[in-house]
Motif scaffolding. Structure first.
Motif, short mmCIF file in Angstrom:
data_model
loop_
_atom_site.label_atom_id
_atom_site.label_comp_id
_atom_site.label_asym_id
_atom_site.label_seq_id
_atom_site.Cartn_x
_atom_site.Cartn_y
_atom_site.Cartn_z
N ASN A 184 0.69 -1.32 0.02
CA ASN A 184 -0.10 0.17 -0.02
C ASN A 184 0.83 1.21 0.03
N ASN A 185 1.81 1.18 -0.82
CA ASN A 185 2.73 2.39 -0.68
C ASN A 185 2.13 3.35 -1.28
N ASP A 186 1.22 3.26 -2.25
CA ASP A 186 0.34 4.65 -2.88
C ASP A 186 -0.47 5.19 -1.89
N GLU A 187 -1.23 4.43 -0.81
CA GLU A 187 -1.90 4.55 0.36
C GLU A 187 -1.24 5.57 0.98
N PHE A 188 -0.21 5.06 1.42
CA PHE A 188 0.79 6.05 2.20
C PHE A 188 1.21 7.24 1.58
N ASP A 189 1.58 7.06 0.35
CA ASP A 189 1.93 8.53 -0.18
C ASP A 189 0.54 9.49 -0.39
N LYS A 190 -0.53 8.91 -0.68
CA LYS A 190 -1.73 9.64 -0.78
C LYS A 190 -2.17 10.39 0.69
N LYS A 191 -1.84 9.68 1.78
CA LYS A 191 -2.32 10.13 3.04
C LYS A 191 -1.30 11.60 3.30
N LEU A 192 -0.05 10.98 2.98
CA LEU A 192 0.86 12.27 3.37
C LEU A 192 0.79 13.18 2.22
N SER A 193 0.57 13.14 1.04
CA SER A 193 0.18 14.08 0.11
C SER A 193 -0.89 15.02 0.35
N ASP A 194 -2.11 14.32 0.92
CA ASP A 194 -3.14 15.13 1.19
C ASP A 194 -2.92 15.96 2.37
N PHE A 195 -2.18 15.53 3.42
CA PHE A 195 -1.84 16.32 4.46
C PHE A 195 -0.87 17.43 4.19
N ALA A 196 0.03 17.11 3.16
CA ALA A 196 0.90 18.44 2.88
C ALA A 196 0.15 19.35 2.07
N ASN A 197 -0.83 18.91 1.08
CA ASN A 197 -1.52 19.90 0.31
C ASN A 197 -2.38 20.73 1.26
N GLU A 198 -3.13 20.18 2.51
CA GLU A 198 -3.81 20.66 3.11
C GLU A 198 -3.12 21.79 4.07
N ASN A 199 -1.93 21.47 4.23
CA ASN A 199 -1.15 22.48 5.00
C ASN A 199 -0.09 23.42 4.30
N GLY A 200 -0.21 23.41 2.90
CA GLY A 200 0.43 24.15 2.12
C GLY A 200 2.09 24.01 1.94
N CYS A 201 2.32 22.44 2.03
CA CYS A 201 3.62 21.91 1.74
C CYS A 201 3.70 21.23 0.69
N TYR A 202 4.99 20.96 0.24
CA TYR A 202 5.31 19.82 -0.81
C TYR A 202 5.56 18.62 -0.41
N PHE A 203 5.10 17.56 -1.07
CA PHE A 203 5.53 16.17 -0.90
C PHE A 203 6.10 15.48 -1.96
N TRP A 204 7.32 15.05 -1.65
CA TRP A 204 8.06 14.29 -2.73
C TRP A 204 8.45 12.98 -2.38
N ASP A 205 8.06 12.02 -2.97
CA ASP A 205 8.47 10.51 -2.68
C ASP A 205 9.57 10.24 -3.65
N PHE A 206 10.85 10.25 -2.87
CA PHE A 206 11.85 10.00 -3.94
C PHE A 206 12.07 8.77 -4.52
N ASN A 207 11.28 7.63 -4.03
CA ASN A 207 11.01 6.50 -4.39
C ASN A 207 10.43 6.45 -5.91
N LEU A 208 9.71 7.59 -6.09
CA LEU A 208 9.00 7.40 -7.45
C LEU A 208 9.79 8.30 -8.24
N MET A 209 11.13 8.74 -7.89
CA MET A 209 11.86 9.59 -8.70
C MET A 209 12.37 8.87 -10.13
N LYS A 210 12.09 9.25 -11.13
CA LYS A 210 12.43 8.73 -12.47
C LYS A 210 14.01 8.56 -12.61
N GLY A 211 14.26 7.57 -13.12
CA GLY A 211 15.68 7.47 -13.36
C GLY A 211 16.46 6.66 -12.19
N ARG A 212 15.77 6.47 -11.14
CA ARG A 212 16.36 5.76 -10.00
C ARG A 212 16.91 4.35 -10.20
N PHE A 213 16.17 3.79 -11.21
CA PHE A 213 16.59 2.34 -11.50
C PHE A 213 17.77 2.20 -12.17
#
Lengths: 526, 357
Positions: free
Chosen positions: B265-294
């Motif tokens: 449920n990585n996406d669920e975790f990200d969504k919850k944090l991302s929603d929290f960040a949006n509600e509080n005027g912050c940015y949320f970056w999950d560097f696991n999803l960074m293109k080029g990491r592989f």
């Protein structure tokens, strides 16, 4: 609330302050309140109800027994001349019968609760094994903490009232305190009512010598339990779990370490509790008298868990040994086969009963029955063979007072005790026997210290174990001839406090981490 | 009465000696700036300079290299993360820096379990032990102690400070025998501005075969039952930053590929944090999803364990993430730098496709 936690230390510190601050006539009530609080914190309300049930039944029965006895005495005294001898005998017989019924009923109730809680699984398992049935053995039962200890202590009191060795206590709360006194409810000692009640209910003033000695003993107990026993626990566990992969010598070392662990564990607890009671001015029954310096198994059992041995002696051994049928048997045997058999066989019957009961008291499994049996076997064998030993000793001109002979006896007894001790601790009886087999059949010599002690992954732990075991041994040696306290008192006051502070820091540094996973007491499981 | 007096004097003496011995053991570790975590003087010496602050627990501590950020985005950055960092520790460090540094950006690293822990429980005691000596003022340390260390946790706390102090002496003694160990206990690590790598050449090969991968795939669940008290501290941190117009970034550092694959449920975790960040005027970056990491990060050499990067991994990651920050500061769209979610990442990645077939 664990006994090895800071919360417990704060609890006893607060209790000491309250105990000496309240009016003296309320001191015992303070102890009762503290005991109930402690039991609820450790076990919960439900388990406390078991203690209350025992207290109520024992109190009711003891008061009833006392009343029957007193009434009979009064009636006989008042009608000393009016009653004939026959009538007096009839009254006595009738009352004896009533008293016996009350005693048997109360004992059945209390031992019934104990057996139901402790031995149901064992009984069902044994029935399944013997008759091939498939009764469910996986049900869960509450086993109140200290059940065996407080059941034995309270029933001992009741039997003493029945025997008219002591008068029944009229105040229920005092009986409740005697049964639930927190320093002894979880792991004993199993105290006799008369001397201990006097200690509990009498008024005490703070005495500095008691305070200092009690504190020293508590710190010594924490060191033994938290640093030595708890550091050894994972090592011993590892040996017992993997004995089939280790060399015979490694397994033997593991068994010896278990002997050290269980002694440090149980005597450490006793030191903590005796020390605490000493601060209050209460003398708790001693349970140990340097047991590993015993020269025979029988002596060892007079010096290890002394209060349990005394209980079995008073309430099982003597009643069987001096019972009419056993004495009659002894007399017949003496006439037919001679004095030796006539004296030893009745004692053997009593000893078999005592050791089977001791085995079962320690645990509900065949391994514990075998453990009790092995102890009994050695003691009975020694008793029968004593004249033969004496003859050989005379022939070989062995001087029993020489230290070499005494050292030999001590090492021999320690080794035997160690072998017997591990039998039920490995797991099942076949595991225990497997461990013995490993020691006697695997003679591989380890190539390095790591191969010899594969369970020791930390050199510091080994070092600390060695130092404390050596200290324990030295203290025991000193105690042979002098009081260790006297030796300690010779050290200047400030230096003494510095030493205690350093020991406390050692407990914090090594004992607390070791206690996180191994905080429980081995004897609390019995 | 005499006994009472003597008993009280003895107890006081006893406690005084314990206190003195404890301080003697703990002091060099805690307050003499000789141990790895004690950086309060260093941060103080950088007053008026730090504009990019990273606050996180051990994954952040081992991943963000400030010097690389300084080189790429021309910031003056500092990694104030630390092992077992509780939220109370993060806010204490932020409060310490907020007035004396010209902060522009604060990166709050959030690992999978960091919002779950109870700061009053013994599990986080080690975090309190590490954070205490990092707080500059004595009064603040005392306040921190009394608001976070309860009776139940004190035993573990006290044991930890003694052991860390003892470890200091041990390391010191070792350094006398082996000069190469000297750097570890002296403040050479602070030259890296708070970042502490695992030893230079230490990493774990976390590559797994296909069978192991499939056997473990999606078997674990990330709890998203974040504790209210942790979220409240996070909100307070955001408020403090926003009052000073500081950008707040929530960041999840890259975890090993095999490690990510355990969770369902990585996406669920990200969504919850991302929603929290949006509600509080912050940015949320999950560097696991960074293109080029592989292409650039390998399970073979770039992690010390599933969550913590090796030195090489941290260097690669810091360069990659700093580039994303540079784009962001230039006003460019950084959404292209990330996959939208884990599903998309799996579909696009040759690694996942290879393992999945």
């Amino acid at each position: 609330m664990s006994i090895t936690s800071l919360r417990f230390v704060l609890f006893v510190a607060a209790l000491v302050v309250v105990y000496f601050s309240v009016p003296k006539k309320f001191q015992w009530l303070t102890l009762l309140a503290a005991s109930i609080y402690f039991y609820i914190r450790v076990c919960g309300i439900i388990e406390l109800l078991f203690v209350l049930l025992t207290a109520v039944s024992i109190y009711g029965a003891s008061v009833w027994l006392q009343r029957i006895h007193d009434t009979q005495k009064m009636v006989l005294k008042a009608n000393k001349e009016a009653l004939t001898a026959e009538e007096k005998a009839r009254i006595k017989a009738k009352n004896k019968k009533r008293r016996r019924t009350i005693l048997v009923f109360t004992l059945l109730l209390n031992f019934g609760i104990m057996c139901a809680c402790k031995y149901s699984h064992f009984a069902v398992g044994t029935i399944n094994l013997l008759f091939g049935t498939t009764m469910n053995n996986s049900f869960s039962l509450i086993v109140p903490l200290g059940l065996s200890f407080y059941t034995f202590q309270s029933t001992g009191y009741l039997i003493n009232v029945y025997w008219n060795n002591c008068r029944a206590e009229k105040n229920f709360l005092k009986v409740l305190l005697f049964i639930s006194f927190f320093p002894q409810i979880t792991q004993g000692p199993i105290s006799e009512f008369e001397p201990f009640a006097k200690e509990l209910y009498s008024e005490h003033c703070l005495d500095y010598v008691n305070f200092a000695h009690g504190t020293q003993r508590m710190i010594w107990g924490f060191l033994k339990k938290m640093v030595l026993a708890n550091t050894l626990a994972p090592m011993v566990k590892d040996v017992f779990a993997n004995y089939s992969h280790y060399t015979g010598i490694t397994v033997f070392i593991g068994a010896v370490l278990y002997s050290v662990q269980i002694y440090a564990d149980f005597s450490g607890y006793m030191d903590i509790m005796c020390g605490f009671c000493e601060i209050l001015g209460i003398k708790l029954t001693e349970n140990f008298n340097r047991p590993y310096f015993s020269k025979s198994i029988a002596e060892y059992w007079r010096r290890w868990h002394i209060s349990l041995g005394e209980w079995f002696k008073h309430y099982i051994y003597y009643p069987i040994a001096v019972s009419k049928w056993n004495r009659k048997l002894g007399k017949n045997l003496t006439e037919r086969f001679g004095k030796s058999i006539g004296a030893n066989l009745p004692a053997t019957i009593a000893l078999v009963a005592v050791w089977l009961a001791t085995g079962l008291w320690h645990g509900a499994s065949w391994a514990y029955v075998a453990w009790g049996g092995a102890n009994g076997l050695f003691i009975i064998f020694s008793m029968w063979m004593e004249p033969v030993y004496d003859r050989y000793k005379r022939k070989l001109r062995i001087n029993e007072s020489r230290w070499v002979w005494r050292a030999f006896q001590t090492v021999r007894t320690f080794t035997l005790v160690t072998f017997i001790k591990v039998l039920p601790e490995v797991g099942t009886l076949s595991d225990g026997l497997g461990l013995w087999k490993r020691i006697f059949t695997n003679f591989t010599i380890p190539n390095s210290l790591t191969d010899l002690l594969p369970f020791a992954d930390n050199v510091f732990n080994l070092l600390i174990i060695t130092i404390i075991t050596f200290a324990l041994f030295t203290v025991s040696l000193i105690q042979r001839k002098h009081s260790f306290r006297e030796e300690l008192n010779r050290i200047p006051y400030v230096l003494r406090i510095i030493i205690l502070s350093i020991i406390t820091i050692i407990i914090a540094m090594f004992g607390i981490p070791a206690t996180i996973d191994n905080g429980g007491f081995l004897y609390a499981l019995f | 009465m005499r006994s009472f007096k003597k008993a009280i004097i003895s107890v006081l003496l006893f406690v005084a000696f314990i206190f003195a011995f404890s301080i003697a053991i703990y002091e060099p570790y805690a307050h003499s700036e000789l141990y790895v975590f004690c950086d309060s003087n260093l941060r103080k010496s950088m007053s008026g300079k730090i504009d990019f602050l990273i606050l996180g627990s051990s994954p952040g501590y081992r991943a963000f290299i400030p010097q690389i950020y300084d080189d790429i985005i021309q910031t003056y950055s500092y990694n104030a993360s630390g092992a077992y960092m509780p939220w109370t520790g993060r806010i204490a460090l932020l409060k310490e820096e907020i007035d004396r540094q010209p902060l522009k950006s604060v990166v709050i690293e959030i690992s999978y379990d960091s919002l779950l822990g109870n700061v009053k429980s013994p599990e986080l005691v080690e975090g309190h032990v590490y954070i205490e000596p990092r707080i500059g003022s004595f009064i603040d340390r005392v306040n921190y102690f009394f608001s976070n260390v309860t009776i139940d946790t004190f035993e573990k706390y006290y044991t930890n400070i003694l052991q860390n102090g003892g470890a200091f002496y041990l390391n010191w003694a070792r350094s006398k025998l082996d000069r190469s160990k000297l750097d570890y206990i002296h403040n050479v690590n602070y030259r890296q501005k708070g970042y502490l790598p695992y030893d230079e050449n230490v990493w774990q090969d976390l590559t797994v075969d296909k069978k192991t991968f499939l056997d473990n795939f999606g078997k674990k669940h990330i709890s998203t039952e974040f504790r209210e008290d942790n979220l409240n501290i996070l909100k307070e941190m955001i408020d403090i930053c926003h009052q000073k117009n500081i950008d707040v970034f929530f960041a999840v550092t890259p975890y090993a590929n095999s490690y990510i694959s355990w969770f369902n449920n990585n996406d669920e975790f990200d969504k919850k944090l991302s929603d929290f960040a949006n509600e509080n005027g912050c940015y949320f970056w999950d560097f696991n999803l960074m293109k080029g990491r592989f292409e650039q990060l390998s399970d073979k050499t770039d992690w010390w364990d599933g969550q913590h990067m090796s030195k090489h991994g941290a260097e690669v990651f810091s360069k990659m993430s700093a580039e994303i920050f540079r784009k962001f500061y230039r006003g460019e769209n950084v959404e292209d730098c990330f996959y939208n979610n884990y599903e998309e990442m799996m579909l696009d990645s040759p690694y996942w496709q290879y393992m999945g077939n």
